[in-house]
Motif scaffolding. Structure first.
Motif, mmCIF file in Angstrom:
data_model
loop_
_atom_site.group_PDB
_atom_site.id
_atom_site.type_symbol
_atom_site.label_atom_id
_atom_site.label_comp_id
_atom_site.label_asym_id
_atom_site.label_seq_id
_atom_site.Cartn_x
_atom_site.Cartn_y
_atom_site.Cartn_z
ATOM 1 N N GLY A 9 0.819 -1.201 0.000
ATOM 2 C CA GLY A 9 0.000 0.000 0.000
ATOM 3 C C GLY A 9 0.858 1.258 0.000
ATOM 4 N N GLY A 10 0.198 2.391 -0.191
ATOM 5 C CA GLY A 10 0.923 3.651 -0.195
ATOM 6 C C GLY A 10 0.095 4.767 -0.777
ATOM 7 N N LEU A 11 0.779 5.861 -1.071
ATOM 8 C CA LEU A 11 0.143 7.042 -1.643
ATOM 9 C C LEU A 11 0.482 7.114 -3.130
ATOM 10 C CD1 LEU A 11 -1.296 9.809 -1.395
ATOM 11 C CD2 LEU A 11 0.935 10.786 -0.781
ATOM 12 N N VAL A 12 -0.538 7.299 -3.954
ATOM 13 C CA VAL A 12 -0.333 7.357 -5.390
ATOM 14 C C VAL A 12 -1.287 8.394 -5.980
ATOM 15 C CG1 VAL A 12 -1.998 5.506 -5.848
ATOM 16 C CG2 VAL A 12 -0.147 5.926 -7.479
ATOM 17 N N GLN A 13 -0.892 8.987 -7.078
ATOM 18 C CA GLN A 13 -1.768 9.950 -7.738
ATOM 19 C C GLN A 13 -2.834 9.230 -8.559
ATOM 20 O OE1 GLN A 13 0.798 12.580 -9.999
ATOM 21 N NE2 GLN A 13 0.784 14.075 -8.338
ATOM 22 N N ALA A 14 -3.934 9.892 -8.763
ATOM 23 C CA ALA A 14 -4.992 9.336 -9.596
ATOM 24 C C ALA A 14 -4.431 8.974 -10.975
ATOM 25 C CB ALA A 14 -6.135 10.332 -9.738
ATOM 26 N N GLY A 15 -4.840 7.806 -11.464
ATOM 27 C CA GLY A 15 -4.329 7.307 -12.726
ATOM 28 C C GLY A 15 -3.131 6.391 -12.577
ATOM 29 N N GLY A 16 -2.555 6.361 -11.390
ATOM 30 C CA GLY A 16 -1.386 5.536 -11.149
ATOM 31 C C GLY A 16 -1.736 4.095 -10.817
ATOM 32 N N ARG A 38 -11.969 -4.029 0.876
ATOM 33 C CA ARG A 38 -11.471 -2.711 1.266
ATOM 34 C C ARG A 38 -12.493 -2.016 2.139
ATOM 35 N NH1 ARG A 38 -11.552 0.309 -4.659
ATOM 36 N NH2 ARG A 38 -13.837 0.499 -4.885
ATOM 37 N N GLN A 39 -11.967 -1.131 2.972
ATOM 38 C CA GLN A 39 -12.824 -0.410 3.908
ATOM 39 C C GLN A 39 -12.342 1.015 4.043
ATOM 40 O OE1 GLN A 39 -13.112 -2.241 7.797
ATOM 41 N NE2 GLN A 39 -15.101 -1.286 8.168
ATOM 42 N N ALA A 40 -13.209 1.944 3.659
ATOM 43 C CA ALA A 40 -12.940 3.364 3.839
ATOM 44 C C ALA A 40 -13.506 3.801 5.188
ATOM 45 C CB ALA A 40 -13.578 4.157 2.707
ATOM 46 N N PRO A 41 -13.012 4.902 5.752
ATOM 47 C CA PRO A 41 -13.500 5.355 7.062
ATOM 48 C C PRO A 41 -15.006 5.552 7.063
ATOM 49 C CG PRO A 41 -11.520 6.536 6.457
ATOM 50 C CD PRO A 41 -11.903 5.738 5.250
ATOM 51 N N GLU A 89 -11.598 7.492 -5.217
ATOM 52 C CA GLU A 89 -12.588 6.674 -4.506
ATOM 53 C C GLU A 89 -12.085 5.267 -4.198
ATOM 54 O OE1 GLU A 89 -13.043 8.414 -7.343
ATOM 55 O OE2 GLU A 89 -14.397 7.354 -8.729
ATOM 56 N N ASP A 90 -10.902 4.910 -4.684
ATOM 57 C CA ASP A 90 -10.284 3.639 -4.324
ATOM 58 C C ASP A 90 -9.550 3.724 -2.984
ATOM 59 O OD1 ASP A 90 -9.414 3.258 -7.776
ATOM 60 O OD2 ASP A 90 -11.040 2.233 -6.701
ATOM 61 N N THR A 91 -9.457 4.913 -2.425
ATOM 62 C CA THR A 91 -8.780 5.110 -1.156
ATOM 63 C C THR A 91 -9.475 4.331 -0.048
ATOM 64 O OG1 THR A 91 -7.960 7.303 -1.748
ATOM 65 C CG2 THR A 91 -8.174 6.805 0.606
ATOM 66 N N GLY A 116 -5.957 -10.673 6.953
ATOM 67 C CA GLY A 116 -4.742 -9.950 7.251
ATOM 68 C C GLY A 116 -5.046 -8.691 8.035
ATOM 69 N N GLN A 117 -3.997 -7.936 8.332
ATOM 70 C CA GLN A 117 -4.145 -6.749 9.170
ATOM 71 C C GLN A 117 -4.504 -5.504 8.364
ATOM 72 O OE1 GLN A 117 -1.299 -7.756 7.974
ATOM 73 N NE2 GLN A 117 -0.352 -5.859 7.229
ATOM 74 N N GLY A 118 -4.381 -5.579 7.058
ATOM 75 C CA GLY A 118 -4.739 -4.471 6.187
ATOM 76 C C GLY A 118 -3.555 -3.613 5.791
ATOM 77 N N THR A 119 -3.668 -2.984 4.635
ATOM 78 C CA THR A 119 -2.662 -2.042 4.158
ATOM 79 C C THR A 119 -3.385 -0.842 3.555
ATOM 80 O OG1 THR A 119 -0.669 -1.799 2.784
ATOM 81 C CG2 THR A 119 -2.435 -3.157 1.881
ATOM 82 N N GLN A 120 -2.887 0.350 3.872
ATOM 83 C CA GLN A 120 -3.563 1.584 3.465
ATOM 84 C C GLN A 120 -3.202 1.947 2.026
ATOM 85 O OE1 GLN A 120 -5.743 3.817 5.265
ATOM 86 N NE2 GLN A 120 -5.956 4.712 3.212
#
Length: 125
Positions: A9-16, A38-41, A89-91, A116-120
């Motif tokens: 997991g990690g931070l990526v720009q839209a389209g990536g 997946r689970q969003a807040p 919206e995939d966040t 598993g424990q999850g990855t952001q």
């Protein structure tokens, strides 16, 4: 007992793109059906993708069809989720899960026995 550990997991720009990995650190995954959720807040845990024990059958949520691909590597005891053309919206926190029913393509989280424990994953606009 199956212990699952996600990574990638990690931070990526839209389209990536990102590739998530889920490795079993205990028993072999070869006899399990596997899924990604997946689970969003503030939301429920939603189905993303699943594959049977053979890897020959897959199922995807409509929101990710054509963009995400689930695959498994038996030698590495790992299941992957390749995510392309990511959208904000995939966040979410992404979880892998194992289902004792080998041929099942379960879309409900309650049908999976191990998690598993999850990855952001965060997709910026």
């Amino acid at each position: 007992q199956v212990q699952l550990v996600e990574s990638g997991g990690g931070l990526v720009q839209a389209g990536g793109s990102l590739r998530l990995s889920c490795r079993a650190s205990s028993r072999t995954l070869s006899t399990y059906a596997l899924g990604w959720f997946r689970q969003a807040p503030g939301t429920e845990r939603d189905f993303v993708a699943a594959t049977t024990w053979s890897g020959r059958s897959m199922s995807y949520a409509d929101s990710v069809k054509g963009r995400f691909t689930i695959s498994r590597d038996y030698a590495a005891n790992t299941v992957y989720l390749q995510m392309n053309r990511l959208k904000p919206e995939d966040t979410a926190v992404y979880y892998c899960a194992a289902d004792l029913r080998q041929y099942n393509l379960a879309t409900m989280s309650a049908e999976y026995e191990y998690w598993g424990q999850g990855t952001q994953v965060t997709v910026s606009s």
